[in-house]
Design a protein around this motif. Structure first.
Motif, PDB file in Angstrom:
ATOM      1  N   ILE A 121      52.861  60.475   6.696  1.00 50.32           N
ATOM      2  CA  ILE A 121      53.966  60.661   7.643  1.00 50.32           C
ATOM      3  C   ILE A 121      53.851  62.024   8.323  1.00 50.32           C
ATOM      4  CG2 ILE A 121      56.472  60.930   7.870  1.00 50.32           C
ATOM      5  CD1 ILE A 121      56.734  58.822   5.602  1.00 50.32           C
ATOM      6  N   GLU A 122      53.585  63.054   7.551  1.00 43.44           N
ATOM      7  CA  GLU A 122      53.497  64.404   8.121  1.00 43.44           C
ATOM      8  C   GLU A 122      52.346  64.543   9.107  1.00 43.44           C
ATOM      9  OE1 GLU A 122      53.456  66.819   4.581  1.00 43.44           O
ATOM     10  OE2 GLU A 122      55.648  66.740   4.394  1.00 43.44           O
ATOM     11  N   SER A 123      51.325  63.688   8.990  1.00 40.62           N
ATOM     12  CA  SER A 123      50.197  63.728   9.934  1.00 40.62           C
ATOM     13  C   SER A 123      50.330  62.677  11.036  1.00 40.62           C
ATOM     14  CB  SER A 123      48.878  63.533   9.178  1.00 40.62           C
ATOM     15  OG  SER A 123      48.793  62.229   8.636  1.00 40.62           O
ATOM     16  N   ALA A 124      51.515  62.047  11.130  1.00 45.92           N
ATOM     17  CA  ALA A 124      51.802  61.017  12.149  1.00 45.92           C
ATOM     18  C   ALA A 124      50.838  59.843  12.019  1.00 45.92           C
ATOM     19  CB  ALA A 124      51.792  61.606  13.556  1.00 45.92           C
ATOM     20  N   ARG A 125      50.576  59.456  10.771  1.00 46.52           N
ATOM     21  CA  ARG A 125      49.727  58.295  10.497  1.00 46.52           C
ATOM     22  C   ARG A 125      50.403  57.433   9.433  1.00 46.52           C
ATOM     23  NH1 ARG A 125      43.853  60.420   9.277  1.00 46.52           N
ATOM     24  NH2 ARG A 125      44.998  61.825   7.919  1.00 46.52           N
ATOM     25  N   VAL A 126      49.846  56.258   9.224  1.00 45.55           N
ATOM     26  CA  VAL A 126      50.391  55.329   8.242  1.00 45.55           C
ATOM     27  C   VAL A 126      49.340  55.010   7.186  1.00 45.55           C
ATOM     28  CG1 VAL A 126      52.088  54.331   9.817  1.00 45.55           C
ATOM     29  CG2 VAL A 126      49.800  53.319   9.685  1.00 45.55           C
ATOM     30  N   THR A 127      49.809  54.465   6.065  1.00 39.93           N
ATOM     31  CA  THR A 127      48.927  54.042   4.990  1.00 39.93           C
ATOM     32  C   THR A 127      49.494  52.775   4.352  1.00 39.93           C
ATOM     33  OG1 THR A 127      47.696  54.838   3.055  1.00 39.93           O
ATOM     34  CG2 THR A 127      50.030  55.450   3.183  1.00 39.93           C
ATOM     35  N   LYS A 128      48.648  52.038   3.668  1.00 43.24           N
ATOM     36  CA  LYS A 128      49.083  50.782   3.042  1.00 43.24           C
ATOM     37  C   LYS A 128      50.239  51.024   2.083  1.00 43.24           C
ATOM     38  CE  LYS A 128      44.804  48.173   3.269  1.00 43.24           C
ATOM     39  NZ  LYS A 128      43.708  47.556   2.517  1.00 43.24           N
ATOM     40  N   TRP A 158      51.038  51.645  21.004  1.00 44.00           N
ATOM     41  CA  TRP A 158      49.991  52.118  21.919  1.00 44.00           C
ATOM     42  C   TRP A 158      49.722  53.583  21.595  1.00 44.00           C
ATOM     43  CZ3 TRP A 158      47.782  48.952  25.598  1.00 44.00           C
ATOM     44  CH2 TRP A 158      48.397  47.708  25.778  1.00 44.00           C
ATOM     45  N   LEU A 159      48.464  53.918  21.328  1.00 44.75           N
ATOM     46  CA  LEU A 159      48.103  55.321  21.140  1.00 44.75           C
ATOM     47  C   LEU A 159      48.079  56.016  22.500  1.00 44.75           C
ATOM     48  CD1 LEU A 159      47.367  57.456  19.058  1.00 44.75           C
ATOM     49  CD2 LEU A 159      44.971  56.878  19.430  1.00 44.75           C
ATOM     50  N   TRP A 160      47.610  55.327  23.488  1.00 44.45           N
ATOM     51  CA  TRP A 160      47.680  55.690  24.896  1.00 44.45           C
ATOM     52  C   TRP A 160      47.546  54.407  25.692  1.00 44.45           C
ATOM     53  CZ3 TRP A 160      42.990  55.469  27.810  1.00 44.45           C
ATOM     54  CH2 TRP A 160      41.842  55.297  27.060  1.00 44.45           C
ATOM     55  N   SER A 161      47.567  54.435  26.999  1.00 45.81           N
ATOM     56  CA  SER A 161      47.717  53.224  27.807  1.00 45.81           C
ATOM     57  C   SER A 161      46.604  52.189  27.650  1.00 45.81           C
ATOM     58  CB  SER A 161      47.898  53.574  29.280  1.00 45.81           C
ATOM     59  OG  SER A 161      46.818  54.333  29.748  1.00 45.81           O
ATOM     60  N   ARG A 174      56.186  45.656   3.535  1.00 45.45           N
ATOM     61  CA  ARG A 174      55.320  46.830   3.326  1.00 45.45           C
ATOM     62  C   ARG A 174      54.086  46.713   4.200  1.00 45.45           C
ATOM     63  NH1 ARG A 174      57.096  50.833  -0.266  1.00 45.45           N
ATOM     64  NH2 ARG A 174      58.721  49.965  -1.553  1.00 45.45           N
ATOM     65  N   LEU A 175      53.597  47.841   4.698  1.00 47.58           N
ATOM     66  CA  LEU A 175      52.428  47.843   5.561  1.00 47.58           C
ATOM     67  C   LEU A 175      51.220  47.303   4.802  1.00 47.58           C
ATOM     68  CD1 LEU A 175      51.529  49.780   8.420  1.00 47.58           C
ATOM     69  CD2 LEU A 175      49.873  50.141   6.629  1.00 47.58           C
ATOM     70  N   SER A 176      50.593  46.280   5.381  1.00 43.96           N
ATOM     71  CA  SER A 176      49.437  45.671   4.720  1.00 43.96           C
ATOM     72  C   SER A 176      48.130  46.029   5.413  1.00 43.96           C
ATOM     73  CB  SER A 176      49.593  44.150   4.645  1.00 43.96           C
ATOM     74  OG  SER A 176      49.750  43.598   5.939  1.00 43.96           O
ATOM     75  N   ARG A 177      48.187  46.219   6.729  1.00 44.39           N
ATOM     76  CA  ARG A 177      46.968  46.589   7.458  1.00 44.39           C
ATOM     77  C   ARG A 177      47.333  47.031   8.865  1.00 44.39           C
ATOM     78  NH1 ARG A 177      44.665  42.322  10.807  1.00 44.39           N
ATOM     79  NH2 ARG A 177      45.990  40.489  10.679  1.00 44.39           N
ATOM     80  N   VAL A 178      46.351  47.694   9.504  1.00 46.70           N
ATOM     81  CA  VAL A 178      46.487  48.094  10.900  1.00 46.70           C
ATOM     82  C   VAL A 178      45.300  47.508  11.640  1.00 46.70           C
ATOM     83  CG1 VAL A 178      46.558  50.018  12.533  1.00 46.70           C
ATOM     84  CG2 VAL A 178      47.684  50.233  10.313  1.00 46.70           C
ATOM     85  N   ASP A 186      41.214  55.468  13.209  1.00 45.81           N
ATOM     86  CA  ASP A 186      41.003  56.780  12.595  1.00 45.81           C
ATOM     87  C   ASP A 186      42.153  57.731  12.896  1.00 45.81           C
ATOM     88  OD1 ASP A 186      39.322  58.636  11.128  1.00 45.81           O
ATOM     89  OD2 ASP A 186      39.049  59.650  13.055  1.00 45.81           O
ATOM     90  N   LYS A 187      42.823  57.564  14.021  1.00 46.06           N
ATOM     91  CA  LYS A 187      43.911  58.463  14.418  1.00 46.06           C
ATOM     92  C   LYS A 187      45.267  58.045  13.873  1.00 46.06           C
ATOM     93  CE  LYS A 187      41.785  60.287  18.512  1.00 46.06           C
ATOM     94  NZ  LYS A 187      42.178  61.307  19.443  1.00 46.06           N
ATOM     95  N   VAL A 188      45.425  56.755  13.500  1.00 42.53           N
ATOM     96  CA  VAL A 188      46.756  56.293  13.090  1.00 42.53           C
ATOM     97  C   VAL A 188      46.837  55.810  11.648  1.00 42.53           C
ATOM     98  CG1 VAL A 188      47.373  55.649  15.464  1.00 42.53           C
ATOM     99  CG2 VAL A 188      46.444  53.916  13.920  1.00 42.53           C
ATOM    100  N   PHE A 189      45.693  55.656  10.979  1.00 45.30           N
ATOM    101  CA  PHE A 189      45.697  55.087   9.623  1.00 45.30           C
ATOM    102  C   PHE A 189      44.937  55.987   8.671  1.00 45.30           C
ATOM    103  CE2 PHE A 189      43.856  52.307   6.318  1.00 45.30           C
ATOM    104  CZ  PHE A 189      45.029  51.759   5.820  1.00 45.30           C
ATOM    105  N   VAL A 190      45.443  56.134   7.469  1.00 45.10           N
ATOM    106  CA  VAL A 190      44.752  56.894   6.418  1.00 45.10           C
ATOM    107  C   VAL A 190      44.684  56.008   5.168  1.00 45.10           C
ATOM    108  CG1 VAL A 190      46.871  58.068   5.646  1.00 45.10           C
ATOM    109  CG2 VAL A 190      44.660  59.090   5.203  1.00 45.10           C
TER     110      VAL A 190
END
Length: 191
Positions: A121-128, A158-161, A174-178, A186-190
């Motif tokens: 969360i602090e890095s503006a990303r998500v995880t399973k 959208w990360l960008w347009s 619960r988040l299962s995948r991106v 790489d920018k939104v998932f850890v």
């Protein structure tokens, strides 16, 4: 009907409708709900990662200054900003403002999560395994023009347009995948 009876009649109709009074609808000072990107004066609901933008972290104190045409005027650290309702115009502006300005500091909730979830969360990303609330805190709200209902198992962001990605939730919410191209992932998932 006398003016007093008219007022009483309309108050009765309003209370019977289940709608709260208008003054209860006004947003208040509070905290930023989620990580949001700004160019220094503008925060868009698309939350694009663009050159020159920086992240304002979730839980940042926010002073509500009013509503404009598809804008929520706020102040952060003494500087004016506007949150633009660019892609969620099906949401009334008061409700839109309450999405982004929350009364309870989300840092208190995030501090109770696992180190892995907190770091994501602090890095503006998500995880399973993250809840929908945790995903919202990390990434912001998905635009409502493409995600009118948040009670569904997939949200499109959208990360960008030209860089869409989809977060998927399991039956427990619960988040299962991106789903995204490698650079976006790489920018939104850890892991």
């Amino acid at each position: 009907m006398t003016p007093i009876r008219q007022i009483a009649f309309f108050a009765l109709v309003l209370s019977a409708s289940g709608l709260p009074p208008a003054y209860a609808q006004a947003p208040a000072d509070g905290f930023l709900c989620c990580n949001m990107r700004t160019d220094g004066s503008w925060i868009s609901d698309s939350n694009y990662e663009e050159s020159g933008k920086r992240i304002i972290p979730f839980g940042t104190p926010v002073k509500y200054k009013g509503l404009g045409r598809y804008r929520v005027h706020i102040e952060i650290d003494g500087k004016r900003q506007a949150i633009g309702n660019d892609y969620s115009r099906d949401i009334q502006m008061e409700a839109f403002a309450r999405r982004y300005i929350v009364t309870d500091d989300p840092k208190a909730t995030v501090s109770k999560t696992s180190l892995k979830v907190r770091a994501a969360i602090e890095s503006a990303r998500v995880t399973k395994g993250m809840t929908k609330e945790q995903v919202l805190t990390a990434l912001g709200y998905p635009i409502s023009s493409e995600n009118p209902n948040l009670d569904v198992p997939r949200w499109r962001y959208w990360l960008w347009s030209f860089s869409p990605y989809v977060v998927h939730f399991d039956n427990a919410g619960r988040l299962s995948r991106v789903e995204a191209d490698a650079a976006t992932l790489d920018k939104v998932f850890v892991e």
